[in-house]
Write an enzyme that holds these catalytic residues in place. Structure first.
Site, PDB file in Angstrom:
ATOM      1  N   ASP A  74      35.977   0.550 -38.193  1.00 10.49           N
ATOM      2  CA  ASP A  74      36.985   1.029 -37.248  1.00 10.49           C
ATOM      3  C   ASP A  74      38.395   0.900 -37.814  1.00 10.49           C
ATOM      4  OD1 ASP A  74      37.117  -1.728 -37.193  1.00 10.49           O
ATOM      5  OD2 ASP A  74      36.563  -1.937 -35.094  1.00 10.49           O
ATOM      6  N   GLU A 150      33.780  -0.831 -26.755  1.00  6.34           N
ATOM      7  CA  GLU A 150      34.056  -1.754 -25.655  1.00  6.34           C
ATOM      8  C   GLU A 150      32.965  -1.635 -24.585  1.00  6.34           C
ATOM      9  OE1 GLU A 150      36.186  -3.914 -26.113  1.00  6.34           O
ATOM     10  OE2 GLU A 150      38.251  -3.212 -26.363  1.00  6.34           O
TER      11      GLU A 150
HETATM   12  C1  GLP Z   1      38.108  -6.726 -33.545  1.00  4.81           C
HETATM   13  C2  GLP Z   1      37.309  -5.698 -34.385  1.00  4.81           C
HETATM   14  C3  GLP Z   1      35.868  -6.066 -34.457  1.00  4.81           C
HETATM   15  C4  GLP Z   1      35.768  -7.557 -34.650  1.00  4.81           C
HETATM   16  C5  GLP Z   1      36.211  -8.263 -33.396  1.00  4.81           C
HETATM   17  C6  GLP Z   1      36.297  -9.769 -33.523  1.00  4.81           C
HETATM   18  O1  GLP Z   1      38.866  -6.195 -32.558  1.00  4.81           O
HETATM   19  N1  GLP Z   1      37.430  -4.340 -33.940  1.00  4.81           N
HETATM   20  O2  GLP Z   1      35.254  -5.340 -35.506  1.00  4.81           O
HETATM   21  O3  GLP Z   1      34.441  -7.930 -34.905  1.00  4.81           O
HETATM   22  O4  GLP Z   1      37.380  -7.707 -32.867  1.00  4.81           O
HETATM   23  O5  GLP Z   1      37.412 -10.185 -34.249  1.00  4.81           O
HETATM   24  P1  GLP Z   1      37.594 -11.653 -34.757  1.00  4.81           P
HETATM   25  O6  GLP Z   1      36.619 -11.821 -35.883  1.00  4.81           O
HETATM   26  O7  GLP Z   1      39.009 -11.742 -35.235  1.00  4.81           O
HETATM   27  O8  GLP Z   1      37.299 -12.555 -33.622  1.00  4.81           O
END
Ligand code: GLP
Length: 252
Positions: A74, A150
Protein backbone atom coordinates in the site's frame (compact mmCIF):
# COMPACT_ATOMS: atom_id res chain seq x y z
CA UNK A 1 8.13 -22.00 20.20
CA UNK A 2 6.24 -23.28 17.15
CA UNK A 3 2.56 -24.26 17.07
CA UNK A 4 0.39 -25.47 14.22
CA UNK A 5 -3.08 -24.01 14.15
CA UNK A 6 -4.97 -25.59 11.30
CA UNK A 7 -3.27 -24.23 8.14
CA UNK A 8 -1.34 -21.59 10.10
CA UNK A 9 2.16 -22.03 11.48
CA UNK A 10 2.66 -19.88 14.56
CA UNK A 11 5.93 -18.85 16.16
CA UNK A 12 5.92 -17.06 19.50
CA UNK A 13 9.23 -15.33 20.19
CA UNK A 14 10.49 -13.57 23.29
CA UNK A 15 10.53 -10.02 22.04
CA UNK A 16 10.45 -7.68 19.07
CA UNK A 17 14.04 -8.41 18.05
CA UNK A 18 13.56 -12.17 18.19
CA UNK A 19 10.33 -11.82 16.20
CA UNK A 20 12.27 -9.99 13.49
CA UNK A 21 14.98 -12.66 13.45
CA UNK A 22 12.45 -15.44 13.05
CA UNK A 23 10.65 -13.50 10.32
CA UNK A 24 13.96 -12.99 8.51
CA UNK A 25 14.70 -16.70 8.76
CA UNK A 26 11.34 -17.62 7.19
CA UNK A 27 11.84 -14.99 4.48
CA UNK A 28 15.43 -16.05 3.75
CA UNK A 29 14.42 -19.70 3.32
CA UNK A 30 11.92 -18.65 0.66
CA UNK A 31 14.40 -16.33 -0.99
CA UNK A 32 16.98 -19.14 -1.20
CA UNK A 33 14.38 -21.52 -2.66
CA UNK A 34 13.10 -18.93 -5.12
CA UNK A 35 15.73 -16.27 -5.82
CA UNK A 36 13.82 -14.94 -8.87
CA UNK A 37 10.47 -14.62 -7.12
CA UNK A 38 8.02 -11.83 -6.45
CA UNK A 39 8.05 -10.67 -2.86
CA UNK A 40 5.40 -8.54 -1.20
CA UNK A 41 6.62 -6.06 1.42
CA UNK A 42 4.88 -4.23 4.23
CA UNK A 43 5.57 -1.00 6.07
CA UNK A 44 4.90 0.14 9.62
CA UNK A 45 7.04 -0.22 12.72
CA UNK A 46 6.48 -3.97 13.03
CA UNK A 47 8.66 -5.32 10.18
CA UNK A 48 11.61 -3.02 10.91
CA UNK A 49 13.44 -5.55 13.13
CA UNK A 50 13.02 -8.14 10.38
CA UNK A 51 14.35 -5.73 7.77
CA UNK A 52 17.36 -5.01 9.99
CA UNK A 53 18.11 -8.71 10.22
CA UNK A 54 17.70 -9.06 6.43
CA UNK A 55 20.23 -6.25 5.94
CA UNK A 56 22.61 -8.02 8.32
CA UNK A 57 22.21 -11.29 6.42
CA UNK A 58 22.77 -9.51 3.12
CA UNK A 59 25.91 -7.84 4.44
CA UNK A 60 27.14 -11.23 5.63
CA UNK A 61 26.72 -12.49 2.06
CA UNK A 62 23.94 -14.91 3.00
CA UNK A 63 21.08 -13.55 0.88
CA UNK A 64 20.73 -11.98 -2.51
CA UNK A 65 17.96 -9.61 -3.63
CA UNK A 66 19.31 -8.96 -7.12
CA UNK A 67 16.81 -11.08 -9.05
CA UNK A 68 13.59 -10.50 -7.15
CA UNK A 69 10.68 -8.19 -7.90
CA UNK A 70 9.04 -6.41 -5.01
CA UNK A 71 5.42 -5.34 -4.59
CA UNK A 72 4.44 -3.25 -1.61
CA UNK A 73 1.03 -3.61 -0.07
CA UNK A 74 0.00 0.00 0.00
CA UNK A 75 0.82 3.69 -0.13
CA UNK A 76 -0.82 6.77 1.26
CA UNK A 77 -2.74 8.90 -1.23
CA UNK A 78 -1.97 11.56 -2.12
CA UNK A 79 1.64 11.71 -1.04
CA UNK A 80 4.92 12.71 -2.64
CA UNK A 81 7.52 9.97 -2.83
CA UNK A 82 10.07 12.32 -1.26
CA UNK A 83 7.87 12.80 1.83
CA UNK A 84 9.69 10.95 4.58
CA UNK A 85 6.38 9.36 5.62
CA UNK A 86 5.67 7.90 2.17
CA UNK A 87 5.98 4.14 1.98
CA UNK A 88 8.24 4.63 -1.02
CA UNK A 89 10.64 6.52 1.23
CA UNK A 90 10.17 4.04 4.08
CA UNK A 91 11.11 0.99 2.02
CA UNK A 92 14.24 2.56 0.57
CA UNK A 93 15.29 3.88 3.96
CA UNK A 94 14.58 0.74 5.98
CA UNK A 95 15.60 -1.96 3.52
CA UNK A 96 15.93 -1.49 -0.20
CA UNK A 97 18.85 0.92 -0.40
CA UNK A 98 20.84 -1.24 2.02
CA UNK A 99 20.64 -4.41 -0.08
CA UNK A 100 21.31 -5.29 -3.73
CA UNK A 101 17.74 -4.86 -4.93
CA UNK A 102 17.50 -3.36 -8.41
CA UNK A 103 15.17 -0.41 -7.72
CA UNK A 104 13.75 -0.81 -11.24
CA UNK A 105 12.18 -4.00 -9.90
CA UNK A 106 10.53 -2.23 -6.96
CA UNK A 107 6.77 -1.73 -7.18
CA UNK A 108 4.83 0.47 -4.77
CA UNK A 109 1.44 2.02 -5.54
CA UNK A 110 2.06 5.54 -6.80
CA UNK A 111 0.84 8.10 -4.28
CA UNK A 112 1.57 10.81 -6.86
CA UNK A 113 -0.70 9.37 -9.58
CA UNK A 114 -3.19 11.92 -10.89
CA UNK A 115 -5.87 9.27 -11.40
CA UNK A 116 -6.01 6.98 -8.38
CA UNK A 117 -8.56 4.65 -9.95
CA UNK A 118 -6.32 4.06 -12.92
CA UNK A 119 -3.35 3.50 -10.57
CA UNK A 120 -5.31 0.85 -8.65
CA UNK A 121 -6.08 -1.04 -11.85
CA UNK A 122 -2.55 -0.65 -13.20
CA UNK A 123 -1.04 -1.93 -9.94
CA UNK A 124 -3.22 -5.01 -9.88
CA UNK A 125 -2.26 -5.68 -13.51
CA UNK A 126 1.44 -5.34 -12.69
CA UNK A 127 1.14 -8.01 -10.01
CA UNK A 128 -0.70 -10.28 -12.39
CA UNK A 129 1.70 -9.69 -15.29
CA UNK A 130 4.63 -10.57 -13.02
CA UNK A 131 3.00 -13.92 -12.25
CA UNK A 132 1.58 -13.16 -8.80
CA UNK A 133 3.26 -12.80 -5.44
CA UNK A 134 5.24 -15.74 -4.06
CA UNK A 135 5.54 -14.51 -0.48
CA UNK A 136 3.64 -11.60 1.03
CA UNK A 137 4.82 -10.00 4.27
CA UNK A 138 2.06 -8.49 6.40
CA UNK A 139 1.62 -6.49 9.57
CA UNK A 140 -1.76 -5.95 11.20
CA UNK A 141 -3.58 -2.83 12.36
CA UNK A 142 -5.00 -2.60 15.88
CA UNK A 143 -8.43 -2.86 14.23
CA UNK A 144 -7.44 -5.98 12.29
CA UNK A 145 -6.69 -4.24 9.01
CA UNK A 146 -4.13 -5.64 6.58
CA UNK A 147 -2.56 -3.31 4.07
CA UNK A 148 -5.09 -0.50 4.25
CA UNK A 149 -8.09 -2.81 4.01
CA UNK A 150 -10.11 -1.34 6.84
CA UNK A 151 -13.06 -3.03 8.59
CA UNK A 152 -15.82 -3.10 6.02
CA UNK A 153 -19.10 -4.72 5.05
CA UNK A 154 -17.31 -6.94 2.53
CA UNK A 155 -13.80 -8.08 1.69
CA UNK A 156 -12.25 -5.78 -0.93
CA UNK A 157 -11.13 -7.94 -3.79
CA UNK A 158 -8.54 -5.97 -5.72
CA UNK A 159 -6.20 -3.05 -5.29
CA UNK A 160 -8.44 -0.22 -4.18
CA UNK A 161 -8.69 3.38 -3.10
CA UNK A 162 -9.11 3.20 0.66
CA UNK A 163 -10.54 5.69 3.11
CA UNK A 164 -8.70 5.43 6.41
CA UNK A 165 -10.76 4.95 9.55
CA UNK A 166 -10.56 7.14 12.64
CA UNK A 167 -8.66 4.42 14.50
CA UNK A 168 -6.00 4.12 11.77
CA UNK A 169 -5.63 7.90 11.65
CA UNK A 170 -5.24 7.83 15.41
CA UNK A 171 -2.54 5.12 15.22
CA UNK A 172 -0.55 6.62 12.34
CA UNK A 173 -0.83 10.38 12.85
CA UNK A 174 2.08 10.28 15.30
CA UNK A 175 4.41 9.81 12.36
CA UNK A 176 3.30 13.09 10.78
CA UNK A 177 3.95 16.63 11.98
CA UNK A 178 0.21 17.02 12.53
CA UNK A 179 -3.02 15.15 11.82
CA UNK A 180 -3.74 17.60 8.99
CA UNK A 181 -0.59 16.50 7.20
CA UNK A 182 -1.54 12.84 7.29
CA UNK A 183 -3.25 11.68 4.08
CA UNK A 184 -6.71 10.28 4.84
CA UNK A 185 -6.69 7.91 1.87
CA UNK A 186 -4.46 5.23 0.49
CA UNK A 187 -4.05 2.85 -2.42
CA UNK A 188 -3.98 -0.69 -1.08
CA UNK A 189 -3.87 -4.19 -2.45
CA UNK A 190 -7.23 -5.79 -1.78
CA UNK A 191 -7.88 -8.80 0.43
CA UNK A 192 -8.24 -10.78 -2.79
CA UNK A 193 -4.85 -9.53 -4.06
CA UNK A 194 -3.29 -10.61 -0.75
CA UNK A 195 -5.05 -13.98 -0.69
CA UNK A 196 -3.67 -14.74 -4.16
CA UNK A 197 -0.12 -14.68 -2.75
CA UNK A 198 1.23 -18.22 -2.59
CA UNK A 199 2.61 -17.75 0.93
CA UNK A 200 1.90 -15.25 3.67
CA UNK A 201 4.25 -14.18 6.47
CA UNK A 202 2.60 -12.03 9.12
CA UNK A 203 4.45 -10.31 11.97
CA UNK A 204 2.66 -9.09 15.08
CA UNK A 205 4.32 -7.19 17.91
CA UNK A 206 3.20 -5.46 21.08
CA UNK A 207 0.40 -5.65 23.62
CA UNK A 208 -1.73 -3.22 21.60
CA UNK A 209 -1.97 -5.92 18.89
CA UNK A 210 -2.95 -8.76 21.26
CA UNK A 211 -6.67 -8.34 20.67
CA UNK A 212 -6.23 -8.18 16.87
CA UNK A 213 -4.12 -11.37 17.05
CA UNK A 214 -6.83 -13.13 19.08
CA UNK A 215 -9.53 -12.03 16.64
CA UNK A 216 -7.43 -13.16 13.72
CA UNK A 217 -7.11 -16.70 15.09
CA UNK A 218 -10.28 -17.21 17.11
CA UNK A 219 -12.84 -14.64 15.98
CA UNK A 220 -15.46 -15.08 13.29
CA UNK A 221 -14.17 -14.74 9.77
CA UNK A 222 -15.59 -11.36 8.87
CA UNK A 223 -14.68 -8.31 6.78
CA UNK A 224 -15.15 -6.33 9.99
CA UNK A 225 -11.78 -7.83 10.98
CA UNK A 226 -10.14 -8.03 7.56
CA UNK A 227 -7.19 -10.17 8.69
CA UNK A 228 -9.55 -13.05 9.52
CA UNK A 229 -9.63 -13.83 5.77
CA UNK A 230 -6.17 -15.34 6.27
CA UNK A 231 -7.75 -18.32 8.03
CA UNK A 232 -8.93 -19.35 4.56
CA UNK A 233 -5.44 -19.17 3.07
CA UNK A 234 -3.49 -22.40 2.74
CA UNK A 235 0.02 -21.29 3.66
CA UNK A 236 0.30 -18.72 6.42
CA UNK A 237 3.09 -18.25 8.97
CA UNK A 238 2.52 -15.84 11.84
CA UNK A 239 5.38 -14.68 14.05
CA UNK A 240 4.41 -12.91 17.27
CA UNK A 241 6.32 -11.58 20.23
CA UNK A 242 5.18 -12.52 23.74
CA UNK A 243 3.24 -9.30 24.27
CA UNK A 244 1.21 -9.72 21.09
CA UNK A 245 0.62 -13.41 21.90
CA UNK A 246 -0.68 -12.88 25.43
CA UNK A 247 -4.33 -13.58 24.59
CA UNK A 248 -3.66 -16.59 22.38
CA UNK A 249 -0.78 -18.55 23.84
CA UNK A 250 -2.89 -20.51 26.32
CA UNK A 251 -5.35 -21.42 23.59
CA UNK A 252 -2.92 -23.00 21.11
C1 GLP B 1 -0.28 0.57 8.64
C2 GLP B 1 -0.06 -0.20 7.31
C3 GLP B 1 -0.17 -1.67 7.52
C4 GLP B 1 0.53 -2.02 8.81
C5 GLP B 1 -0.25 -1.48 9.98
C6 GLP B 1 0.43 -1.64 11.32
O1 GLP B 1 -1.21 1.55 8.59
N1 GLP B 1 -0.94 0.20 6.25
O2 GLP B 1 0.39 -2.33 6.40
O3 GLP B 1 0.62 -3.41 8.96
O4 GLP B 1 -0.69 -0.17 9.75
O5 GLP B 1 1.48 -0.73 11.50
P1 GLP B 1 2.51 -0.85 12.66
O6 GLP B 1 3.39 -2.02 12.31
O7 GLP B 1 3.27 0.43 12.66
O8 GLP B 1 1.75 -1.09 13.91
Amino acid sequence: MRYDFSNIKIFIEDDYTAMGKRGAEVFSEQLAANPNGNYGFATGSTPVSMYQELIRRYQAGDIDFSNINTFNLDEYYPIKKENNQSYDYFMKENLFRHVNLDLARMNIPNGEATDYQQECEAYEERIKAAGGIDLQILGIGTNGHIGFNEPNAYFMERTNYATLTASTIQSNKIYFASEDEMPKHAISMGIGSIMMARKILMLISGANKAEAAAQLLFGNITPQVPATALRLHQDVTIVLDQDAAKLIKDRL
